[in-house]
Design an enzyme around this catalytic site. Sequence first.
Site, PDB file in Angstrom:
ATOM      1  N   LYS A 278       0.745  -1.227   0.127  1.00  0.00           N
ATOM      2  CA  LYS A 278      -0.205   0.193  -0.141  1.00  0.00           C
ATOM      3  C   LYS A 278       0.778   1.176   0.064  1.00  0.00           C
ATOM      4  O   LYS A 278       1.413   1.543   0.926  1.00  0.00           O
ATOM      5  CB  LYS A 278      -0.718   0.082   1.126  1.00  0.00           C
ATOM      6  CG  LYS A 278      -1.919   1.167   1.178  1.00  0.00           C
ATOM      7  CD  LYS A 278      -2.470   1.529   2.360  1.00  0.00           C
ATOM      8  CE  LYS A 278      -1.692   2.641   3.266  1.00  0.00           C
ATOM      9  NZ  LYS A 278      -1.679   3.954   2.285  1.00  0.00           N
TER      10      LYS A 278
ATOM     11  N   GLY B 255       6.603   5.573   8.692  1.00  0.00           N
ATOM     12  CA  GLY B 255       5.692   6.604   8.671  1.00  0.00           C
ATOM     13  C   GLY B 255       6.122   7.521   9.876  1.00  0.00           C
ATOM     14  O   GLY B 255       6.974   7.283  10.466  1.00  0.00           O
ATOM     15  N   SER B 256       4.905   7.806  10.404  1.00  0.00           N
ATOM     16  CA  SER B 256       5.083   8.910  11.710  1.00  0.00           C
ATOM     17  C   SER B 256       5.208   7.666  12.994  1.00  0.00           C
ATOM     18  O   SER B 256       4.749   6.849  12.891  1.00  0.00           O
ATOM     19  CB  SER B 256       3.999   9.975  11.761  1.00  0.00           C
ATOM     20  OG  SER B 256       2.786   9.162  11.841  1.00  0.00           O
TER      21      SER B 256
ATOM     22  N   GLY C 189       2.741   4.487  13.857  1.00  0.00           N
ATOM     23  CA  GLY C 189       3.397   3.246  14.158  1.00  0.00           C
ATOM     24  C   GLY C 189       2.833   2.773  15.542  1.00  0.00           C
ATOM     25  O   GLY C 189       2.850   1.655  15.772  1.00  0.00           O
TER      26      GLY C 189
ATOM     27  N   CYS D  85      13.354  11.235   6.750  1.00  0.00           N
ATOM     28  CA  CYS D  85      13.394  10.875   8.300  1.00  0.00           C
ATOM     29  C   CYS D  85      14.856  11.205   8.852  1.00  0.00           C
ATOM     30  O   CYS D  85      15.093  11.308  10.116  1.00  0.00           O
ATOM     31  CB  CYS D  85      13.374   9.284   8.525  1.00  0.00           C
ATOM     32  SG  CYS D  85      11.803   8.779   7.673  1.00  0.00           S
TER      33      CYS D  85
HETATM   34  C1  UN1 Z   1      14.037   8.141   4.872  1.00  0.00           C
HETATM   35  O1  UN1 Z   1      13.869   9.359   4.729  1.00  0.00           O
HETATM   36  O2  UN1 Z   1      12.994   7.454   5.349  1.00  0.00           O
HETATM   37  O3  UN1 Z   1      19.902   8.271   4.380  1.00  0.00           O
HETATM   38  C2  UN1 Z   1      14.856   7.205   4.090  1.00  0.00           C
HETATM   39  C3  UN1 Z   1      19.122   8.778   3.675  1.00  0.00           C
HETATM   40  C4  UN1 Z   1      18.450   8.097   2.551  1.00  0.00           C
HETATM   41  C5  UN1 Z   1      17.148   7.349   2.833  1.00  0.00           C
HETATM   42  C6  UN1 Z   1      16.550   8.094   3.788  1.00  0.00           C
HETATM   43  N1  UN1 Z   1      19.505   6.942   1.945  1.00  0.00           N
HETATM   44  O4  UN1 Z   1      18.893   9.832   3.905  1.00  0.00           O
END
Ligand code: UN1
Length: 480
Positions: free
Chosen positions: A161, A214-215, A219, A270
Amino acid sequence: MAITGTETFESTSPADGETIGVFPRSTGEDVDRAVAAAKEAYAHWRLVPAPKRGEILYRFARILEGEKDALTELMTHEMGKVRAEAGGDVQEAIDITYYMAGEGRRLFGQTTPSELPDKWNMSIRQPVGVVGAITPWNFPIAIPSWKLIPALICGNTVVLKPATDTPALAERFVELLDEAGLPDGVVNIVYGGGSSVGDRMVRHPDIRVITLTGSRETGVKVLEAGAETLKHVHLELGGKNAIIVMDDADLDLAVNGIVWSAFGTSGQRCTAASRVIAHEKVYDALQKKLVAAVEKLRLGPGWEGDTDIGPVINKAALDKIHSYSKIGSDEGARLLTGGEVATEGDLARGFFYRPTIFADVDPQMRVAQEEIFGPVTALIKVRDADEAIRVSNGIKYGLSSSIFTRDVNTAFRAMRDLEAGITYVNAGTTGAEVHLPFGGTKDTGNGHREAGQAALDVFTEWKSIYVDYSGKLQRAQIDD
Ligand code: UN1
């Protein structure tokens, strides 16, 4: 797999609102049928020799290479990231596919002596079953590949999804997997939101593993909902990553690292550096250099060659990011640059936010604690390495971390003491490579890692096997 839902939704470009495509909204029954197809395909796929599964994946890697430019272009339109980064996103998928295809001839287990004579002990990895993959929009090709490719090489089948912001890329990804020769039903795609389609997956008794990026909030919900059916749940959640800049750092290098990690992908990683912790001796100089570098960045659509910063994903994200500029100012942080929506000329057609830097930030302020997921970073002044590490650790997340220093002792202390799944020395917080474990400590996850060998632990179960060839009853722990 045909989708029966009659409702549709549109994917539009965050850069200029152009329509990318119209997609069906899957119903609960669609999810059930996708799971049933995956379950049926599993009976056969788990028995295909892993090296043969690997051959299909090698083919997929070569197809992805051939499609790299087209996928990159589509990504600049549908997700919005700039061309170089979109190419990197696709490359990350190619890399993990080659890496995991090779696992087809490894997937090592262990053999070990028995405590009894004439007895053979070993442990092997076995697939788990149907995997539900719930993927975000920020790495629309890379993250599905981090989840699907390891799942497939291990012999699982999948229901994917993708995020509703990037369905066209996900659709293409699955079409290319088909083209590589995956048998019917091994990968199935459903479209729709988390609270409907996602929730149905998480509660489905025939899905054994849920892997979510995700957030934190999502989670927790997924973990709770998955508890009822005792699912394996792999969570890759937020970050509030910091770059530490010590007084002996190469400042120009640090500035480059900060600009790239804080504002690349418009801060929508992230791993983005949303805090900069600077030693008091270099704090002012760093500020000046940083602002000068950031004010040179050009905003624009990702597909234009000279764009440094693309749009953010949608209106809700733009509003959330902007609300943090107000929160920061209200808390007493000093706005050095940015803090506003960019609307000049064609930028008004998309969701563009000016790279934003707050200075004089207290580590406890909300802009220093909460994940903003946009082009915003917060400068914090510290007196020494101990305080820097304490401040870096003083958040609920633990994904990425970084230190710029030329002192090997400080570097090693940071490598040991930073509470994060990833630590960079003399590089920013982004740029993970696919053959190392990826993931975080504390509220960033629940102890699992994707990518690298660690990914195999998410998508397999260990089976221990004892073969007694003594011809007699031998009792472990009892007989000599
Ligand atoms: C993400 O933002 O969930 O190291 C992954 C990094 C990328 C992956 C990020 N290779 O910023």
